[in-house]
Scaffold this active site. Structure first.
Site, short mmCIF file in Angstrom:
data_model
loop_
_atom_site.label_atom_id
_atom_site.label_comp_id
_atom_site.label_asym_id
_atom_site.label_seq_id
_atom_site.Cartn_x
_atom_site.Cartn_y
_atom_site.Cartn_z
N HIS A 111 -7.55 -5.71 -0.17
CA HIS A 111 -6.33 -4.94 -0.03
C HIS A 111 -5.56 -5.43 1.20
O HIS A 111 -5.95 -5.15 2.34
CB HIS A 111 -6.76 -3.48 0.15
CG HIS A 111 -5.65 -2.50 0.25
ND1 HIS A 111 -4.88 -2.15 -0.82
CD2 HIS A 111 -5.19 -1.77 1.31
CE1 HIS A 111 -3.99 -1.25 -0.45
NE2 HIS A 111 -4.15 -1.01 0.84
N LYS A 166 4.22 2.06 -2.35
CA LYS A 166 4.66 3.25 -3.08
C LYS A 166 6.10 3.52 -2.66
O LYS A 166 6.97 3.87 -3.45
CB LYS A 166 3.78 4.46 -2.74
CG LYS A 166 2.25 4.22 -2.86
CD LYS A 166 1.47 5.49 -2.48
CE LYS A 166 0.05 5.26 -1.94
NZ LYS A 166 -0.89 4.57 -2.74
N SER A 214 0.82 -1.21 0.00
CA SER A 214 0.00 0.00 0.00
C SER A 214 0.85 1.27 0.00
O SER A 214 1.71 1.41 -0.85
CB SER A 214 -0.95 -0.06 1.20
OG SER A 214 -2.05 0.73 0.94
C1 GTR Z 1 -5.41 4.55 1.59
C2 GTR Z 1 -4.81 5.33 0.46
C3 GTR Z 1 -4.07 4.41 -0.44
C4 GTR Z 1 -3.18 3.45 0.32
C5 GTR Z 1 -3.74 3.03 1.64
C6 GTR Z 1 -2.75 2.43 2.65
O1 GTR Z 1 -6.22 5.29 2.41
O2 GTR Z 1 -5.85 5.98 -0.21
O3 GTR Z 1 -3.35 5.14 -1.40
O4 GTR Z 1 -1.92 3.95 0.44
O5 GTR Z 1 -4.34 4.05 2.32
O6 GTR Z 1 -1.59 2.75 2.65
O7 GTR Z 1 -3.21 1.66 3.47
#
Ligand code: GTR
Length: 441
Positions: A419, A277, A273
């Protein structure tokens, strides 16, 4: 008696009030972000070609790519993640060592790495597992974790982070501090024993040790003490939190170069996540990482920004104003104006092995955009003499769920589920590492 003029002004005022009462919520509504998930509603876009220079010339040789690469790194710094300071000298100290961890399968250590030589230098704590049965230095996975090192395994001797943590609704945190109730809560994301059984070391660091994940104008964490080195860099181009976390990963690698249990030339950087990045930017900006893994990294990670599907640049900059450099805000709802897109970030990792993973229920991160990005990096991998995604030609379509593409230098899978960083993901990464991180005699 009310004069005609007063009556007129009164009606005007009444009309204005009325329109405010009715229109204000509509305006607010219009500003509220509604994610698009409809492919047919993707705005027109044109992707920059990693193999065409800013002046429009084709890049046809590995030498020309090297030049092009440094231009792209510079563009990603100035427009997306921000410019980081030069590497600072580090020092380290051993905090704890258990030679008999995981029932004797591993040596577990905690090592503090300091950003600078001074006594009061900021530090991060590395939790390191190395396989006992390994003869010589082993290859390793290095990744940041979200909630503290003590959350990756229930072992009560792992120290609880003292850094700022994001408050959770359970008892694993209390007033932005981690508690013992959090021990092992993230264990499903970190299959330590499997990693060790497969012969790899694991190094993990709580990301909040490097930079607490909230917007404070880029002052806390390492931003404060190291930021003064960026006085010559315009404010809009200075590093955001993702760049700071990536900088921390590079300093961890500096330390690993001195650790005899780990072969620093065979280190895979992994992240999920926002930390996916981060692993991509760490791998792109530091070519010493031998392999790079992006797990569900989405917007600002592996996904193409110009598709503007699911999470967008505008949305991410609004929710997380501290992740990217201030310049990135210029591309809110204006993706085509950004001089780079995320497939070029993946191309910066070439020719090193790269694995991009998505999940079926993670449409917010745009799995298709992540896959397209990986395929668009393929020509750069091929120019550098590797087999890119493998096979003679690229797949026209996304692979079906749970059908990994992992025969070439670029791996990809779409896992069934949400996710998350799951056992299935790790199995693919371990196979990929077996293929690419084995010791060259
Ligand atoms: C979310 C965000 C994503 C992702 C995620 C995370 O809220 O919109 O881009 O990075 O968090 O890191 O869990």
């Amino acid at each position: 008696m009310i004069s005609p003029l007063a009556r007129k002004s009164f009606s005007l005022l009444f009309l204005l009030t009325l329109s405010f009462v009715f229109l204000a919520p509509t305006i607010a509504e219009a500003q509220k972000f509604v994610a698009n998930y409809d492919e047919s509603k993707i705005p027109d876009y044109q992707l920059p070609d990693p193999l065409v220079t800013q002046a429009g010339e084709a890049v046809t040789t590995p030498e020309q790519w090297r030049e092009r690469r440094s231009v792209l790194v510079d563009l990603f710094e100035k427009h997306v993640y921000g410019v980081s300071p030069k590497p600072c000298p580090i020092r380290h100290s051993l905090v704890s060592c258990d030679e008999n961890a995981l029932g004797g399968k591993a040596v577990r250590r905690e090592v503090d790495v300091f950003f600078g030589e001074s006594d009061d230098a900021h530090s991060m704590r590395l939790l390191i597992y190395t396989p006992t049965k390994s003869t010589g230095a082993s290859a390793a996975f290095v990744g940041l974790n979200f909630q503290g090192n003590h959350t990756i395994d229930p072992d009560p001797s792992i120290s609880i982070t003292e850094s700022w943590v994001r408050d959770r609704r359970d008892d694993s945190t209390d007033g932005h501090r981690a508690t013992a109730a959090g021990r092992g809560v993230a264990a499903s994301r970190w299959p330590v024993e499997t990693i060790i059984d497969r012969g790899y070391s694991l190094v993990t660091i709580y990301y909040g040790d490097i930079d607490p994940d909230f917007d404070d104008g880029f002052q806390n964490g390492i931003h404060g003490p190291l930021g003064s080195q960026l006085d010559d860099v315009p404010q809009v181009h200075r590093w955001g939190s993702i760049a700071a976390w990536a900088y921390g990963l590079s300093r961890a690698l500096d330390y690993l170069e001195t650790d005899s249990a780990i072969d620093a030339t065979r280190v895979a950087v992994i992240g999920h996540s926002r930390l996916g990045k981060t692993s991509l930017w760490a791998g792109a900006s530091d070519p010493r990482f031998a392999m790079v893994i992006s797990n569900d990294s989405g917007c600002g990670g592996a996904a193409l920004s110009r598709r503007a599907i699911g999470e967008t640049i505008g949305r991410i900059n609004t929710s997380f104003p501290h992740w990217f450099c201030d310049q990135y805000v210029k591309y809110n709802e204006n993706e085509n104006a950004c001089p780079v897109d995320q497939h070029e970030l993946l191309a910066l990792i070439a020719p090193r092995p790269l694995y991009v993973a998505s999940a079926t229920e993670d449409q917010w991160a745009d799995p298709k955009g992540e896959f397209m990005s990986a395929t668009l990096a393929d020509p750069v991998y091929r120019l550098l003499g590797t087999d890119g995604m493998g096979g003679k030609s690229l797949p026209d379509e996304m692979p079906a769920a749970d059908q990994p593409i992992k025969s070439g230098r670029i791996g990809y899978h779409l896992r069934t589920g949400k996710h998350d960083l799951a056992k299935y993901d790790w199995e693919q990464y371990l196979d990929f590492a077996d293929k690419h991180l084995t010791k060259k005699e």
